[in-house]
Design a protein around this motif. Structure first.
Motif, PDB file in Angstrom:
ATOM      1  N   ALA A 114       9.181 -10.369   6.602  1.00  0.00           N
ATOM      2  CA  ALA A 114       8.620 -10.178   7.948  1.00  0.00           C
ATOM      3  C   ALA A 114       9.362  -9.065   8.681  1.00  0.00           C
ATOM      4  N   LEU A 115      10.673  -9.041   8.543  1.00  0.00           N
ATOM      5  CA  LEU A 115      11.486  -8.017   9.191  1.00  0.00           C
ATOM      6  C   LEU A 115      11.149  -6.630   8.655  1.00  0.00           C
ATOM      7  N   LEU A 116      11.012  -6.516   7.352  1.00  0.00           N
ATOM      8  CA  LEU A 116      10.695  -5.218   6.752  1.00  0.00           C
ATOM      9  C   LEU A 116       9.272  -4.761   7.071  1.00  0.00           C
ATOM     10  N   ALA A 117       8.384  -5.710   7.361  1.00  0.00           N
ATOM     11  CA  ALA A 117       7.000  -5.360   7.677  1.00  0.00           C
ATOM     12  C   ALA A 117       6.825  -4.949   9.145  1.00  0.00           C
ATOM     13  N   MET A 118       7.844  -5.171   9.953  1.00  0.00           N
ATOM     14  CA  MET A 118       7.758  -4.814  11.374  1.00  0.00           C
ATOM     15  C   MET A 118       7.765  -3.304  11.534  1.00  0.00           C
ATOM     16  N   PRO A 119       7.102  -2.812  12.593  1.00  0.00           N
ATOM     17  CA  PRO A 119       7.230  -1.391  12.916  1.00  0.00           C
ATOM     18  C   PRO A 119       8.711  -1.056  13.161  1.00  0.00           C
ATOM     19  N   ARG A 120       9.094   0.174  12.867  1.00  0.00           N
ATOM     20  CA  ARG A 120      10.499   0.583  12.901  1.00  0.00           C
ATOM     21  C   ARG A 120      11.179   0.289  14.238  1.00  0.00           C
ATOM     22  N   ARG A 121      10.523   0.657  15.327  1.00  0.00           N
ATOM     23  CA  ARG A 121      11.138   0.461  16.644  1.00  0.00           C
ATOM     24  C   ARG A 121      11.277  -1.032  16.958  1.00  0.00           C
ATOM     25  N   THR A 122      10.270  -1.822  16.608  1.00  0.00           N
ATOM     26  CA  THR A 122      10.330  -3.264  16.850  1.00  0.00           C
ATOM     27  C   THR A 122      11.481  -3.881  16.062  1.00  0.00           C
ATOM     28  N   ARG A 123      11.605  -3.499  14.798  1.00  0.00           N
ATOM     29  CA  ARG A 123      12.684  -4.016  13.955  1.00  0.00           C
ATOM     30  C   ARG A 123      14.051  -3.627  14.545  1.00  0.00           C
ATOM     31  N   ARG A 124      14.182  -2.373  14.973  1.00  0.00           N
ATOM     32  CA  ARG A 124      15.451  -1.891  15.523  1.00  0.00           C
ATOM     33  C   ARG A 124      15.838  -2.689  16.767  1.00  0.00           C
ATOM     34  N   ILE A 125      14.891  -2.889  17.664  1.00  0.00           N
ATOM     35  CA  ILE A 125      15.161  -3.632  18.899  1.00  0.00           C
ATOM     36  C   ILE A 125      15.520  -5.076  18.575  1.00  0.00           C
ATOM     37  N   PHE A 126      14.800  -5.690  17.660  1.00  0.00           N
ATOM     38  CA  PHE A 126      15.079  -7.066  17.265  1.00  0.00           C
ATOM     39  C   PHE A 126      16.510  -7.192  16.717  1.00  0.00           C
ATOM     40  N   LEU A 127      16.883  -6.288  15.833  1.00  0.00           N
ATOM     41  CA  LEU A 127      18.226  -6.335  15.235  1.00  0.00           C
ATOM     42  C   LEU A 127      19.318  -6.048  16.269  1.00  0.00           C
ATOM     43  N   MET A 128      19.046  -5.126  17.194  1.00  0.00           N
ATOM     44  CA  MET A 128      20.027  -4.837  18.242  1.00  0.00           C
ATOM     45  C   MET A 128      20.287  -6.082  19.090  1.00  0.00           C
ATOM     46  N   HIS A 129      19.218  -6.811  19.380  1.00  0.00           N
ATOM     47  CA  HIS A 129      19.364  -7.999  20.214  1.00  0.00           C
ATOM     48  C   HIS A 129      19.990  -9.161  19.442  1.00  0.00           C
ATOM     49  N   ARG A 130      19.508  -9.408  18.224  1.00  0.00           N
ATOM     50  CA  ARG A 130      19.950 -10.580  17.479  1.00  0.00           C
ATOM     51  C   ARG A 130      21.268 -10.384  16.734  1.00  0.00           C
ATOM     52  N   LEU A 131      21.492  -9.210  16.196  1.00  0.00           N
ATOM     53  CA  LEU A 131      22.721  -8.998  15.431  1.00  0.00           C
ATOM     54  C   LEU A 131      23.854  -8.445  16.288  1.00  0.00           C
ATOM     55  N   ARG A 132      23.553  -7.447  17.110  1.00  0.00           N
ATOM     56  CA  ARG A 132      24.589  -6.848  17.965  1.00  0.00           C
ATOM     57  C   ARG A 132      24.783  -7.613  19.264  1.00  0.00           C
ATOM     58  N   ARG A 133      23.869  -8.552  19.527  1.00  0.00           N
ATOM     59  CA  ARG A 133      23.920  -9.364  20.750  1.00  0.00           C
ATOM     60  C   ARG A 133      23.812  -8.517  22.011  1.00  0.00           C
ATOM     61  N   GLN A 134      23.045  -7.415  21.950  1.00  0.00           N
ATOM     62  CA  GLN A 134      22.861  -6.576  23.129  1.00  0.00           C
ATOM     63  C   GLN A 134      21.805  -7.191  24.033  1.00  0.00           C
ATOM     64  N   THR A 135      21.970  -6.974  25.332  1.00  0.00           N
ATOM     65  CA  THR A 135      20.992  -7.461  26.295  1.00  0.00           C
ATOM     66  C   THR A 135      19.782  -6.519  26.281  1.00  0.00           C
ATOM     67  N   TYR A 136      18.696  -6.996  26.872  1.00  0.00           N
ATOM     68  CA  TYR A 136      17.493  -6.163  26.963  1.00  0.00           C
ATOM     69  C   TYR A 136      17.798  -4.876  27.732  1.00  0.00           C
ATOM     70  N   ARG A 137      18.599  -5.004  28.785  1.00  0.00           N
ATOM     71  CA  ARG A 137      18.944  -3.827  29.600  1.00  0.00           C
ATOM     72  C   ARG A 137      19.724  -2.810  28.768  1.00  0.00           C
ATOM     73  N   GLU A 138      20.702  -3.276  27.994  1.00  0.00           N
ATOM     74  CA  GLU A 138      21.492  -2.373  27.158  1.00  0.00           C
ATOM     75  C   GLU A 138      20.617  -1.676  26.114  1.00  0.00           C
ATOM     76  N   ILE A 139      19.726  -2.437  25.533  1.00  0.00           N
ATOM     77  CA  ILE A 139      18.819  -1.865  24.522  1.00  0.00           C
ATOM     78  C   ILE A 139      17.920  -0.824  25.161  1.00  0.00           C
ATOM     79  N   ALA A 140      17.364  -1.162  26.322  1.00  0.00           N
ATOM     80  CA  ALA A 140      16.468  -0.244  27.021  1.00  0.00           C
ATOM     81  C   ALA A 140      17.167   1.072  27.343  1.00  0.00           C
ATOM     82  N   GLU A 141      18.398   0.998  27.815  1.00  0.00           N
ATOM     83  CA  GLU A 141      19.154   2.217  28.139  1.00  0.00           C
ATOM     84  C   GLU A 141      19.458   3.035  26.898  1.00  0.00           C
ATOM     85  N   GLU A 142      19.827   2.365  25.801  1.00  0.00           N
ATOM     86  CA  GLU A 142      20.184   3.078  24.572  1.00  0.00           C
ATOM     87  C   GLU A 142      18.967   3.758  23.943  1.00  0.00           C
ATOM     88  N   ILE A 143      17.835   3.075  23.961  1.00  0.00           N
ATOM     89  CA  ILE A 143      16.636   3.627  23.315  1.00  0.00           C
ATOM     90  C   ILE A 143      15.871   4.554  24.246  1.00  0.00           C
TER      91      ILE A 143
END
Length: 170
Positions: free
Chosen positions: A114-143
Motif C-alpha cells: 500500500a505504501l509503495l502504491a501511494m503517490p510519491r508526495r503522499t508517501r513522503r508526507i505519510f513517512l515524515m509524519h509517522r516515522l520522523r514524528r513531524q507535525t503537519y505544520r513542520e511538514i507543510a513548511e518543509e514541503i
C-alpha cells in the motif's frame, strides 16, 4: 424504445454510460466483480422499465449501482458468518506465536504494498509524519504546501492503509 432526456434509446444510453459505470464498480468492489455488477445494474434498470419513466436515467442508474454495492457488502457479511468445512492442510493447529508471526508478516507485506502504491508526495508526507514524528505544520513548511494539503495527503495515505489492513483480514 423511446428514451427520456438526451438519449435516443436504451442501447445508446448503455453505450454512453457503460464505461463510467464499470469504472464506478472497479473502484468500489474490484476488477473481478465490476463487469457482473455493471450488467446487473443495466439489467435491473431495463427490467423495471425505469429507463422510460425516470427524468434522469443516469442518476437513477448510478443510484441503483450504489445500492448494488451495498447489497453486495451485506451479502458478503452474511456469508462470512457461515460455517466452513475443515481443511486439514489449511486448518492444522499451529502455535499461537507462529500464527501471530505469520499474520504480522502478512500485514507488513500488505502495508508495504500500500505504501509503495501511494503517490510519491503522499508517501513522503505519510513517512515524515509517522516515522520522523513531524507535525503537519513542520511538514507543510518543509514541503512548501499548506497544512490542509498535508491533512489531505495524510487522509489519502491512511485510507490506503486501512484498505490494506481490511484486505488482510479477509
Amino acid at each position: 424504445m423511446t428514451a427520456p432526456g438526451p438519449f435516443a434509446s436504451f442501447d445508446q444510453f448503455y453505450r454512453l454510460e457503460n464505461r463510467q459505470l464499470l469504472h464506478f464498480f472497479r473502484r468500489r468492489v474490484g476488477r473481478e466483480e465490476a463487469s457482473d455488477l455493471t450488467q446487473e445494474a443495466f439489467t435491473r434498470m431495463l427490467r423495471t422499465g425505469a429507463f422510460e419513466r425516470v427524468e434522469n436515467p443516469r442518476a437513477y442508474l448510478f443510484r441503483a449501482a450504489h445500492n448494488l454495492v451495498i447489497e453486495r457488502a451485506r451479502q458478503s457479511k452474511r456469508k462470512g458468518k457461515g460455517l466452513f468445512p475443515f481443511d486439514d492442510d489449511r486448518d492444522a493447529p499451529t502455535g499461537p506465536e507462529q500464527t501471530l508471526a505469520m499474520e504480522a508478516s502478512d500485514l507488513r507485506r500488505g502495508l508495504r504494498r500500500a505504501l509503495l502504491a501511494m503517490p510519491r508526495r503522499t508517501r513522503r508526507i505519510f513517512l515524515m509524519h509517522r516515522l520522523r514524528r513531524q507535525t503537519y505544520r513542520e511538514i507543510a513548511e518543509e514541503i512548501g504546501i499548506r497544512e490542509q494539503g498535508v491533512e489531505y495527503h495524510m487522509m489519502r495515505a491512511l485510507a490506503r492503509c486501512r484498505k490494506a489492513v481490511a484486505f488482510q483480514r479477509w
